[in-house]
Design an enzyme around this catalytic site. Structure first.
Site, short mmCIF file in Angstrom:
data_model
loop_
_atom_site.label_atom_id
_atom_site.label_comp_id
_atom_site.label_asym_id
_atom_site.label_seq_id
_atom_site.Cartn_x
_atom_site.Cartn_y
_atom_site.Cartn_z
N ARG A 10 137.43 48.20 38.52
CA ARG A 10 136.78 49.14 37.79
C ARG A 10 137.56 49.87 36.97
O ARG A 10 137.29 50.36 35.90
CB ARG A 10 135.48 49.37 38.14
CG ARG A 10 134.18 48.52 38.30
CD ARG A 10 133.14 49.02 39.17
NE ARG A 10 131.71 48.18 39.18
CZ ARG A 10 130.87 48.44 39.92
NH1 ARG A 10 130.76 49.34 40.75
NH2 ARG A 10 129.76 47.70 39.63
N THR B 45 130.98 52.95 40.54
CA THR B 45 130.10 52.29 39.63
C THR B 45 130.45 52.95 38.12
O THR B 45 130.48 51.88 37.23
CB THR B 45 128.52 52.82 39.79
OG1 THR B 45 128.13 52.42 41.02
CG2 THR B 45 127.70 52.16 38.80
N GLU C 3 121.69 37.41 47.57
CA GLU C 3 122.05 37.37 46.36
C GLU C 3 122.76 35.90 46.21
O GLU C 3 123.06 35.23 45.32
CB GLU C 3 123.08 38.41 45.96
CG GLU C 3 122.28 39.82 45.85
CD GLU C 3 123.28 41.00 45.51
OE1 GLU C 3 124.36 40.92 45.49
OE2 GLU C 3 122.59 42.03 45.10
N TYR D 30 118.13 42.12 39.68
CA TYR D 30 117.97 43.47 39.68
C TYR D 30 116.81 43.94 39.97
O TYR D 30 116.71 45.26 39.85
CB TYR D 30 118.72 43.90 38.42
CG TYR D 30 120.37 44.23 38.24
CD1 TYR D 30 120.83 44.64 39.39
CD2 TYR D 30 120.94 43.56 37.26
CE1 TYR D 30 122.44 44.53 39.42
CE2 TYR D 30 122.40 43.59 37.01
CZ TYR D 30 123.01 43.97 38.02
OH TYR D 30 124.45 44.11 38.02
N HIS E 3 130.05 42.96 39.54
CA HIS E 3 129.18 43.33 40.57
C HIS E 3 129.36 42.89 41.93
O HIS E 3 130.21 42.07 42.09
CB HIS E 3 127.69 42.52 40.22
CG HIS E 3 126.81 42.72 41.25
ND1 HIS E 3 125.69 43.61 41.31
CD2 HIS E 3 126.71 41.86 42.40
CE1 HIS E 3 125.02 43.52 42.59
NE2 HIS E 3 125.38 42.43 43.22
N1 UDP Z 1 123.91 51.11 35.75
C1 UDP Z 1 123.91 51.73 34.30
N2 UDP Z 1 123.58 53.08 34.22
C2 UDP Z 1 123.48 53.87 35.31
C3 UDP Z 1 123.57 53.40 36.71
C4 UDP Z 1 123.79 52.11 36.78
O1 UDP Z 1 124.05 51.00 33.34
O2 UDP Z 1 123.25 55.11 35.33
C5 UDP Z 1 124.42 49.67 35.81
C6 UDP Z 1 125.95 49.49 36.02
O3 UDP Z 1 126.14 48.39 35.51
C7 UDP Z 1 125.52 49.16 37.71
C8 UDP Z 1 124.31 48.53 37.71
O4 UDP Z 1 123.72 49.20 36.70
O5 UDP Z 1 126.77 48.09 38.09
C9 UDP Z 1 123.61 48.41 39.07
O6 UDP Z 1 123.70 49.82 39.67
P1 UDP Z 1 124.20 50.16 41.13
O7 UDP Z 1 123.68 51.67 41.42
O8 UDP Z 1 123.58 49.18 42.10
O9 UDP Z 1 125.72 50.25 40.89
P2 UDP Z 1 126.74 48.99 41.59
O10 UDP Z 1 126.35 48.71 43.01
O11 UDP Z 1 126.99 48.07 40.60
O12 UDP Z 1 128.10 49.87 41.68
MG MG Z 2 124.45 47.92 43.60
#
Ligand code: UDP
Ligand code: MG
Length: 136
Positions: free
Chosen positions: A105, A94, A129, A52, A118
């Site tokens: 989700r 997300t 990845e 990450y 993810h």
């Molecule tokens: N996340 C979080 N708080 C936030 C934004 C993201 O805990 O405010 C976590 C969430 O689990 C997310 C991961 O961080 O899946 C990665 O963030 P990203 O923006 O890449 O979202 P994704 O690609 O998973 O939709």
């Molecule tokens: Mg992401």
């Protein structure tokens, strides 16, 4: 009509803990994804931090890395036409509160941090990845 891609999907600890991995895999399969490789593993926090790294400046980075390494996960290589986007569509937003009907989700996510899956966000990141989890 012929843009077969591979992308990385992870079933996160909250979903594995609730024994949702088979149901989630079935959602991928029913949408036409082929699960090319999969493994159930638990990773170290240091590995989650590497995975990450793009988020290292975000306020949620530390909790996110603790969480991803907190229990078993299922990492999968998914294959389908336009797999990267198709997976993002099937995952949903997300924040599960914002996720559309029919998405993983929406169905299984608990909160923005415990959002069950993810998925790679670009073809380039998918390659990186996949290499991260399946280089051997
Ligand atoms: N996340 C979080 N708080 C936030 C934004 C993201 O805990 O405010 C976590 C969430 O689990 C997310 C991961 O961080 O899946 C990665 O963030 P990203 O923006 O890449 O979202 P994704 O690609 O998973 O939709
Ligand atoms: Mg992401």
């Amino acid at each position: 009509m012929n843009n077969v891609e591979q992308t990385l999907s992870i079933i996160k600890p909250d979903a594995v803990e609730r024994n949702l991995d088979n149901e989630i895999k079935q959602m991928f399969i029913s949408k036409g994804f082929k699960i090319v490789q999969e493994k159930k593993i638990q990773i170290e926090k240091s590995e989650a931090e590497k995975f990450y790294k793009v988020h290292e400046t975000k306020p949620f980075y530390n909790d996110l890395c603790s969480y991803l390494s907190s229990g078993p996960i299922v990492a999968m290589i998914l294959e389908k036409e336009n797999a990267v986007l198709a997976n993002r569509d099937l995952m949903g937003a997300t924040n599960p509160k914002d996720a559309a009907e029919g998405t993983i989700r929406k169905k299984y996510g608990i909160s923005i941090d415990k959002n069950s899956v993810h998925g790679s966000d670009s073809l380039e990141n998918a390659r990186i990845e996949i290499e991260f989890f399946f280089k051997d």
